[in-house]
Each structure stands twice: as C-alpha cells, then as structure tokens.
Write a protein that holds these residues in place. Sequence first.
Motif, PDB file in Angstrom:
ATOM      1  N   PRO A  14       0.802  -1.230   0.000  1.00  0.00           N
ATOM      2  CA  PRO A  14       0.000   0.000   0.000  1.00  0.00           C
ATOM      3  C   PRO A  14       0.831   1.274   0.000  1.00  0.00           C
ATOM      4  O   PRO A  14       0.335   2.329  -0.385  1.00  0.00           O
ATOM      5  CB  PRO A  14      -0.828  -0.120   1.289  1.00  0.00           C
ATOM      6  N   THR A  15       2.087   1.181   0.449  1.00  0.00           N
ATOM      7  CA  THR A  15       2.925   2.365   0.517  1.00  0.00           C
ATOM      8  C   THR A  15       3.858   2.438  -0.680  1.00  0.00           C
ATOM      9  O   THR A  15       4.210   1.428  -1.282  1.00  0.00           O
ATOM     10  CB  THR A  15       3.751   2.367   1.817  1.00  0.00           C
ATOM     11  N   ARG A  16       4.273   3.649  -1.025  1.00  0.00           N
ATOM     12  CA  ARG A  16       5.124   3.826  -2.202  1.00  0.00           C
ATOM     13  C   ARG A  16       6.602   3.721  -1.874  1.00  0.00           C
ATOM     14  O   ARG A  16       7.414   3.493  -2.765  1.00  0.00           O
ATOM     15  CB  ARG A  16       4.830   5.166  -2.870  1.00  0.00           C
ATOM     16  N   ASP A  17       6.970   3.915  -0.625  1.00  0.00           N
ATOM     17  CA  ASP A  17       8.374   3.837  -0.221  1.00  0.00           C
ATOM     18  C   ASP A  17       8.526   2.755   0.835  1.00  0.00           C
ATOM     19  O   ASP A  17       8.795   3.021   1.995  1.00  0.00           O
ATOM     20  CB  ASP A  17       8.859   5.181   0.335  1.00  0.00           C
ATOM     21  N   HIS A  18       8.325   1.516   0.413  1.00  0.00           N
ATOM     22  CA  HIS A  18       8.391   0.409   1.363  1.00  0.00           C
ATOM     23  C   HIS A  18       9.829   0.198   1.812  1.00  0.00           C
ATOM     24  O   HIS A  18      10.717   0.028   0.981  1.00  0.00           O
ATOM     25  CB  HIS A  18       7.850  -0.871   0.736  1.00  0.00           C
ATOM     26  N   HIS A  22      12.263  -4.180   5.535  1.00  0.00           N
ATOM     27  CA  HIS A  22      11.039  -4.828   5.988  1.00  0.00           C
ATOM     28  C   HIS A  22      10.377  -5.515   4.804  1.00  0.00           C
ATOM     29  O   HIS A  22       9.684  -4.860   4.015  1.00  0.00           O
ATOM     30  CB  HIS A  22      10.074  -3.805   6.593  1.00  0.00           C
ATOM     31  N   PRO A  23      10.569  -6.806   4.621  1.00  0.00           N
ATOM     32  CA  PRO A  23       9.924  -7.512   3.502  1.00  0.00           C
ATOM     33  C   PRO A  23       8.420  -7.297   3.537  1.00  0.00           C
ATOM     34  O   PRO A  23       7.802  -7.254   4.601  1.00  0.00           O
ATOM     35  CB  PRO A  23      10.280  -8.985   3.756  1.00  0.00           C
ATOM     36  N   HIS A  24       7.834  -7.150   2.363  1.00  0.00           N
ATOM     37  CA  HIS A  24       6.397  -6.883   2.267  1.00  0.00           C
ATOM     38  C   HIS A  24       5.587  -8.032   2.854  1.00  0.00           C
ATOM     39  O   HIS A  24       5.722  -9.179   2.459  1.00  0.00           O
ATOM     40  CB  HIS A  24       6.026  -6.658   0.798  1.00  0.00           C
ATOM     41  N   ARG A  25       4.753  -7.708   3.838  1.00  0.00           N
ATOM     42  CA  ARG A  25       3.922  -8.699   4.500  1.00  0.00           C
ATOM     43  C   ARG A  25       2.846  -9.209   3.545  1.00  0.00           C
ATOM     44  O   ARG A  25       2.252  -8.440   2.793  1.00  0.00           O
ATOM     45  CB  ARG A  25       3.276  -8.076   5.745  1.00  0.00           C
ATOM     46  N   GLN A  26       2.597 -10.505   3.568  1.00  0.00           N
ATOM     47  CA  GLN A  26       1.600 -11.104   2.683  1.00  0.00           C
ATOM     48  C   GLN A  26       0.215 -11.189   3.314  1.00  0.00           C
ATOM     49  O   GLN A  26      -0.776 -11.386   2.621  1.00  0.00           O
ATOM     50  CB  GLN A  26       2.059 -12.506   2.262  1.00  0.00           C
ATOM     51  N   SER A  27       0.144 -11.062   4.628  1.00  0.00           N
ATOM     52  CA  SER A  27      -1.145 -11.158   5.310  1.00  0.00           C
ATOM     53  C   SER A  27      -1.130 -10.270   6.541  1.00  0.00           C
ATOM     54  O   SER A  27      -0.073  -9.805   6.993  1.00  0.00           O
ATOM     55  CB  SER A  27      -1.433 -12.611   5.709  1.00  0.00           C
ATOM     56  N   LEU A  28      -2.302 -10.028   7.077  1.00  0.00           N
ATOM     57  CA  LEU A  28      -2.407  -9.282   8.325  1.00  0.00           C
ATOM     58  C   LEU A  28      -1.780 -10.086   9.463  1.00  0.00           C
ATOM     59  O   LEU A  28      -1.727 -11.321   9.402  1.00  0.00           O
ATOM     60  CB  LEU A  28      -3.872  -9.010   8.641  1.00  0.00           C
ATOM     61  N   PRO A  29      -1.299  -9.403  10.506  1.00  0.00           N
ATOM     62  CA  PRO A  29      -0.773 -10.161  11.644  1.00  0.00           C
ATOM     63  C   PRO A  29      -1.864 -11.017  12.277  1.00  0.00           C
ATOM     64  O   PRO A  29      -3.055 -10.710  12.169  1.00  0.00           O
ATOM     65  CB  PRO A  29      -0.284  -9.067  12.598  1.00  0.00           C
ATOM     66  N   LYS A  30      -1.456 -12.080  12.912  1.00  0.00           N
ATOM     67  CA  LYS A  30      -2.416 -12.965  13.584  1.00  0.00           C
ATOM     68  C   LYS A  30      -3.151 -12.186  14.664  1.00  0.00           C
ATOM     69  O   LYS A  30      -2.550 -11.487  15.479  1.00  0.00           O
ATOM     70  CB  LYS A  30      -1.692 -14.165  14.198  1.00  0.00           C
ATOM     71  N   PRO A  92      -1.374   1.823  17.165  1.00  0.00           N
ATOM     72  CA  PRO A  92      -2.111   0.961  16.243  1.00  0.00           C
ATOM     73  C   PRO A  92      -1.673  -0.482  16.387  1.00  0.00           C
ATOM     74  O   PRO A  92      -0.567  -0.771  16.859  1.00  0.00           O
ATOM     75  CB  PRO A  92      -1.748   1.529  14.871  1.00  0.00           C
ATOM     76  N   ALA A  93      -2.520  -1.398  15.946  1.00  0.00           N
ATOM     77  CA  ALA A  93      -2.210  -2.828  16.054  1.00  0.00           C
ATOM     78  C   ALA A  93      -1.093  -3.244  15.118  1.00  0.00           C
ATOM     79  O   ALA A  93      -0.412  -4.247  15.358  1.00  0.00           O
ATOM     80  CB  ALA A  93      -3.466  -3.647  15.761  1.00  0.00           C
ATOM     81  N   VAL A  94      -0.902  -2.490  14.045  1.00  0.00           N
ATOM     82  CA  VAL A  94       0.141  -2.785  13.073  1.00  0.00           C
ATOM     83  C   VAL A  94       0.604  -1.452  12.510  1.00  0.00           C
ATOM     84  O   VAL A  94      -0.177  -0.499  12.425  1.00  0.00           O
ATOM     85  CB  VAL A  94      -0.393  -3.724  11.950  1.00  0.00           C
ATOM     86  N   ASP A  95       1.880  -1.340  12.162  1.00  0.00           N
ATOM     87  CA  ASP A  95       2.389  -0.106  11.583  1.00  0.00           C
ATOM     88  C   ASP A  95       2.054  -0.028  10.102  1.00  0.00           C
ATOM     89  O   ASP A  95       1.902  -1.049   9.417  1.00  0.00           O
ATOM     90  CB  ASP A  95       3.896   0.012  11.787  1.00  0.00           C
ATOM     91  N   LEU A  96       1.987   1.187   9.594  1.00  0.00           N
ATOM     92  CA  LEU A  96       1.601   1.423   8.209  1.00  0.00           C
ATOM     93  C   LEU A  96       2.476   0.642   7.238  1.00  0.00           C
ATOM     94  O   LEU A  96       1.973  -0.013   6.317  1.00  0.00           O
ATOM     95  CB  LEU A  96       1.684   2.921   7.904  1.00  0.00           C
ATOM     96  N   HIS A  97       3.778   0.668   7.410  1.00  0.00           N
ATOM     97  CA  HIS A  97       4.685   0.018   6.462  1.00  0.00           C
ATOM     98  C   HIS A  97       4.711  -1.500   6.629  1.00  0.00           C
ATOM     99  O   HIS A  97       5.360  -2.190   5.843  1.00  0.00           O
ATOM    100  CB  HIS A  97       6.098   0.600   6.588  1.00  0.00           C
ATOM    101  N   ASP A  98       4.012  -2.006   7.646  1.00  0.00           N
ATOM    102  CA  ASP A  98       3.937  -3.457   7.840  1.00  0.00           C
ATOM    103  C   ASP A  98       2.615  -4.043   7.358  1.00  0.00           C
ATOM    104  O   ASP A  98       2.340  -5.222   7.581  1.00  0.00           O
ATOM    105  CB  ASP A  98       4.133  -3.797   9.324  1.00  0.00           C
ATOM    106  N   LEU A  99       1.814  -3.227   6.688  1.00  0.00           N
ATOM    107  CA  LEU A  99       0.541  -3.728   6.169  1.00  0.00           C
ATOM    108  C   LEU A  99       0.772  -4.657   4.987  1.00  0.00           C
ATOM    109  O   LEU A  99       1.704  -4.471   4.205  1.00  0.00           O
ATOM    110  CB  LEU A  99      -0.339  -2.568   5.707  1.00  0.00           C
ATOM    111  N   PRO A 100      -0.120  -5.623   4.809  1.00  0.00           N
ATOM    112  CA  PRO A 100      -0.111  -6.404   3.567  1.00  0.00           C
ATOM    113  C   PRO A 100      -0.731  -5.581   2.443  1.00  0.00           C
ATOM    114  O   PRO A 100      -1.105  -4.413   2.647  1.00  0.00           O
ATOM    115  CB  PRO A 100      -0.976  -7.619   3.909  1.00  0.00           C
ATOM    116  N   ARG A 101      -0.901  -6.181   1.282  1.00  0.00           N
ATOM    117  CA  ARG A 101      -1.551  -5.497   0.168  1.00  0.00           C
ATOM    118  C   ARG A 101      -2.930  -4.995   0.587  1.00  0.00           C
ATOM    119  O   ARG A 101      -3.698  -5.691   1.232  1.00  0.00           O
ATOM    120  CB  ARG A 101      -1.723  -6.473  -0.997  1.00  0.00           C
ATOM    121  N   ILE A 102      -3.211  -3.738   0.241  1.00  0.00           N
ATOM    122  CA  ILE A 102      -4.531  -3.144   0.441  1.00  0.00           C
ATOM    123  C   ILE A 102      -5.078  -2.794  -0.937  1.00  0.00           C
ATOM    124  O   ILE A 102      -4.383  -2.192  -1.759  1.00  0.00           O
ATOM    125  CB  ILE A 102      -4.456  -1.886   1.332  1.00  0.00           C
TER     126      ILE A 102
END
Length: 347
Positions: A14-18, A22-30, A92-102
Amino acid sequence: MDHLILDPENVLPPTRDHPPSHPHRQSLPKANVTKLHPTVSGNENASIFFVGTATTVLEWQGIRIMTDPNFLHAGDHVHLGPGVTGKRVTNPAVDLHDLPRIDAVLLSHYHADHFDRQVEQSLRRDLPIITTPHAKEHLTFQKSREESFSQVYALDFFESMMLDIAPGVQVGDVAEHSKPAIKVTGMPGKHVPSGVLSSMNDLLQAVPPTNGWMVELGVDKGRNRIDSTFECGYRIYISGDTLMVDELKQIPERYKGQNIDLMLIHLGGTRIPSPSVPLLMITMDAKQGLELIRLVNPDLTIPIHYDDYDVFLSPLADFKKVIEEAGLNDKVVYLDRKDEYRFRVKG
C-alpha cells in the motif's frame, strides 16, 4: 455508476516507499482474539481486523479494504481544525509500512485522526480511495501532479459505486456468470448539527464534511455491466464521524425490508477545542450510540473510534453500561486493537 476492478492477484504494497529492510507482509498479523457472532456462527468466510481509531481492514474473497487509515502512535498530535489539536494515547495494532496489500481505502472525511500526515505522504498514489467530494478536492486538485492521488472516487449521500473483483474468483456454488462484487454507498453524516453552529462551521471550515458508508458484499449475476444484477450477501453500515442528526433517519427508510447485518459505529464523544475546554461534541457519545442502534436496528454492532485520542471524552465503559441497561448485550461485540471479527457472507 462508477465501477472499479479490484484484483486479488495484485502484489503491490500500500505504501510507495516500502522500507527494504522490511519484507512486504503477505497477510495481516495474527489476531490476538477472534470473535464470532454470539448466537449464529459457522462457515465464516470474511473478517474485520481492528487496527485502532476508525481504522479497520475488511477482508473477503482475497480483497482487503481499509477504512480511515490512521497510524500515529501514542504521544503524536493531530491538527483537527483552527486552534484544535488532539493527542493520540494508544498505538495501532500494526504499523503502516507493515501492512499487507490493500486494494482500496474508504475515507469517511479529510481529518488527521482518520488520514494522518504520515499516511498521506506514504500511500501509493494509485491506491484507490473512495471518499467525500471535499476530501477528493484535497487529495487531487490541491496537490501537484506528482503528489496527487490518481484514483479518488467521490460519493455524496446515497451515491453508489461497484467494486468488481477480477475474473477468476468465484463465490461458493454460484451460477457460471456470477462473480463477487462489493457495492459501496455514501451515507449521511454530520459533525455539527443543523442550525447556527452548522452555518458558522460552513464559514470557518473548522471541521470537514463527513460520510458514513453502506458496504454490501455479494454477487453480480449479470453477464456485463449493462445487465448486472447485484445480490447482497452481507450488509455493513459504517457510521463515520457523525452526531445523531435527523438525516440519519433516511437510512432505515431507504433500507426498509433489507437486513443490516453489522454496524461499525464511531463513538468517543469527541469534544473540541480540547479536553479542558470541551465546548462542542462532534462524534457520538454512548447515549447517542444507543439511539443509533435503535434507529438502524442492525443485527450486530461493533464500536470503534472510542479511546484513541485525548479529545474522546465518552469512554467505551459508558457505551457498555447503556448497552447492558438496554438489554442489548447479545447485539454487540467488542474488539480491542488487533482483534478480529469473522462472519459469513451468503452467496
């Protein structure tokens, strides 16, 4: 009606400057806790993950839709109008740059506790955003070409658009030409009630126009857009930041005979200009939240936007108390940050 095609095979973050570290997360955290309907559950195929404030992630058929992205941390401040600031008191429960694809964003209004500066600077410019006409102006017309968001869709009250899911995905045992789709409709909302205060706000633009949303998950049984026939399998009403105003009475009138399965209600009793000078309430408190439940009559309600900023002066405990006194405990599910609610979309 506008149509937007969402592709579950898309792999862009979702972010332009990943950050490369931090490898791009494939899913939301458990989720810390997964909650289900208190009386009817089984075969759940969709979920809502609570990030914090009014930020949630709706996931269904491989598609993720994020509401009101706000990823500031405890101690950070936001500008909420002339001379008005709020301090975040949670993380927040997860940081912006740790989001999976939105795949798309639902932005109820252009306010920093719903679309903070970090989010505005970081999101991909081609990430689809569905929002108010006022917010679209700020995200497009008032920015340079390089900084403008390129896929912003404005919906006024009761205007709708379709989010079509790319071919190749099927919903259960459905007809050959059926395909999953999401219908989004703007719902009424007002930070300031009609009258003198509203006229003053229109002049000063102290708080922005705001939308609620009706999000309908279902199937399109037509062969193309011209003969499309949408059938809803699950209906979610998101109140947005609003007070209990007369305009909300149009919702049960327009959806008469159509079940509203879930309501995400923005609470908090936000008061401005500050906690020490709480002159004007601009979001529902516990009492108004109960009134909205009785008006809309959803099958289930989940409160959000209730304790994240110091200007939220109606705590969740107040809402729990009025719900218990009203005998509606089995009609409400409570989520903490990093909890999820799972449900079944028929189809």
